[in-house]
Design an enzyme around this catalytic site. Structure first.
Site, PDB file in Angstrom:
ATOM      1  N   ASP A  27       0.884  -0.635   0.178  1.00  0.00           N
ATOM      2  CA  ASP A  27      -0.054   0.174  -0.140  1.00  0.00           C
ATOM      3  C   ASP A  27       0.864   1.081   0.231  1.00  0.00           C
ATOM      4  OD1 ASP A  27      -2.018   1.632  -0.117  1.00  0.00           O
ATOM      5  OD2 ASP A  27      -2.536   1.726   2.890  1.00  0.00           O
ATOM      6  N   ASP A  34      -0.987   6.348  -7.748  1.00  0.00           N
ATOM      7  CA  ASP A  34      -0.507   5.919  -6.830  1.00  0.00           C
ATOM      8  C   ASP A  34      -1.792   3.759  -7.631  1.00  0.00           C
ATOM      9  OD1 ASP A  34      -2.406   4.008  -4.842  1.00  0.00           O
ATOM     10  OD2 ASP A  34      -3.822   5.548  -4.138  1.00  0.00           O
TER      11      ASP A  34
END
Length: 513
Positions: free
Chosen positions: A122, A327
């Site tokens: 992440d 991202d």
């Protein structure tokens, strides 16, 4: 530049019916260490772990699932060239499991004696944590048919190299909650999903690496991470059941710790292959011929934020400046109104195929086009972003091709968002993206993630030389591994429904208390 000039992936075979592993070969490459990460619905995963009701990778259900998952992101807060090469040791295999809620994850090996842990990757959070000395942890993953994979639980007492991080450590952000400076440093991370949190104490232990050369010298990299004693919310249902690997910009993240200890340069790269597999490489500072743009580091919670200055779709170019977050944990690309409108309307005006009328419940994308049954390929206008500093960022995979009941359709895989734009995985496919935290730049270079500098386009692609039409790319649907038969639209099983609900969850960090 060759990313891994002589790497290959060794398939070890099924350890049990639920899991398989890929071991990294020793190979020549950059001053970095790395491991592979994989897309949960990629062909490799489906081939190894065929789950009941798993959506076909190119079906409309697949893209609805991925888009729904991405929408939950909106709540998230938002070394040297001659360095010796370092990689994960044999045993730090990447494992791709159908039931795991995160789309990208990898195996890491920690402690003495070492244990493996299957952690979610992440870039939107910072802390690396593992389930630790807990009584209510997820201890196994189950597959359809009854087989299961036992998961390890970390214990500081079981590792001779483990030490607790005291409250007077610079990494302890809540020293004011300690009884004394020598007390164990507590942490609690709350996430934005239904009372989900991880609570425990910070510890330091060995993350096992080896030099990536003929000597294969063991390198015990001491990293700080969370001993997660209490997990709540969806952690009990299978999302990141065996830990989370934060890749953010804060001092507590693993990339920051490795850089501070002089183990790897303060930079890493993520490569996204066309098959859903990829690599993450710590210490990779990219190459002199990569394209770059500055990172916009904004406090108090920095992200990998860049500035786009121009958008080109076919022959239509618009000067439009906006910020966007790169991202890796977001499947598709989300753009605020002005950027979304410029790209989508320009694309639509140049599209040669008939617009496919769809609903939100059928497909998550607004601009989709029907393919004629007798067409083997189609052309679409090329999409290109210009970044701050002038570097060009061609988008090689702006589309998805989806078989519907009546025809195949292709869609422009972008969606509108109200707050900040997000450059998702689909716009990164075909690139090795370098997050250089030392120079505060984001770099990119075409890569297939395995053999180096081959073209990022595995699909046939040609720029139109006709003066009558703007530049376009050629797309061959047969090259996308679309099944020859339409997907089964029957009702999915209860087990599959649970799996989907987990895949929709995206961790959104609020605070470290």
């Amino acid at each position: 530049m060759v990313w891994y000039s002589s790497c290959r992936i060794l398939f070890l075979g099924l350890l049990i019916l639920l899991a398989s592993s890929w071991v990294l070969d020793r190979c020549e490459g950059f001053g970095e260490f790395g491991f592979e990460f994989h897309h949960r619905f990629s062909d490799q995963v489906v081939g190894v772990l065929p789950g009941d009701g798993l959506p076909n990778r190119d079906s409309s259900k697949y893209y609805r699932v991925m888009a729904h998952r991405d929408r939950l992101i909106r709540g998230r807060r938002l070394a040297n060239e001659d360095q010796s090469l370092v990689t994960f040791s044999d045993g730090n295999e990447t494992v791709r499991v159908d039931a795991l809620g995160f789309l990208h994850y990898a195996n890491v090996t920690v402690g003495t004696p070492s244990d493996w842990f299957m952690v979610a990757l992440d870039t939107g959070s910072d802390l690396f944590w593992l389930p630790c000395d807990c009584t209510n942890c997820v201890r196994e993953l189950k597959a359809p048919g009854g087989s299961s994979l036992d998961l390890n639980i970390y214990s500081p007492n079981a590792s001779s190299t483990s030490t607790k991080v005291p409250c007077n450590s610079t990494l302890c952000t809540r020293g004011d909650r300690c009884a004394s400076p020598e007390s164990d440093c507590p942490y609690q991370i709350r996430y934005l999903s239904n009372g989900t949190s991880s609570t425990g104490v910070l510890v330091e232990d060995v993350l096992h690496l080896v030099s990536n050369d003929k000597s294969s010298k063991a390198i015990p990299a001491r990293v700080t991470f969370g001993c997660g004693q209490v997990q709540t919310g969806v952690f009990h249902d299978g999302a990141a059941p065996n830990g989370l690997f934060g890749l953010g910009l804060e001092d507590i993240s693993v990339p920051s710790v490795l850089a501070k200890e002089g183990i790897a340069a303060n930079s890493f790269s993520m490569c996204f292959g066309n098959d859903g597999a990829g690599r993450i490489s710590f210490g990779d500072k990219g190459s002199v011929d990569q394209r770059e743009t500055p990172l916009n580091i904004r406090q108090p919670h920095p992200t990998y934020n860049i500035t786009v200055t121009k958008i080109s779709v076919g022959g239509n170019t618009g000067d439009l400046e906006f910020d966007a977050v790169f991202d890796s944990g977001t499947s598709f690309t989300y753009l605020t109104d002005a950027a979304y409108t410029l790209i989508s309307e320009s694309f639509n005006s140049l599209a040669l195929d008939k617009r496919y009328q769809t609903t939100d419940s059928e497909l998550p994308f607004e601009y989709c086009y029907a393919l004629s049954p007798n067409k083997d390929s189609f052309q679409y206008p090329a999409v290109n972003l210009t970044m701050k500093g002038g570097s060009s960022y061609p988008v090689y995979h702006p589309l998805v091709v989806i078989p519907m009941k009546d025809t195949d359709v292709y869609c422009l895989a972008i969606m509108k968002i109200e707050d900040i734009s997000i450059i998702g995985q689909n716009f990164m496919t075909g690139y090795r993206v370098v997050f250089d935290r030392e120079k505060l730049i984001l770099g990119w270079k075409e890569s297939d993630c395995y053999t180096g500098e081959t073209s990022a386009r595995t699909l046939p692609s040609n720029r139109s030389s006709s003066s009558a039409r703007p530049p376009a790319s050629s797309f061959d649907p047969e090259a996308t591994n679309i099944p020859s038969q339409r997907p089964n639209t029957s009702t999915t099983s209860a087990a599959y429904s649970l799996s989907i609900s987990l895949s929709l969850f995206f961790f959104s960090i609020l605070a470290i208390l």
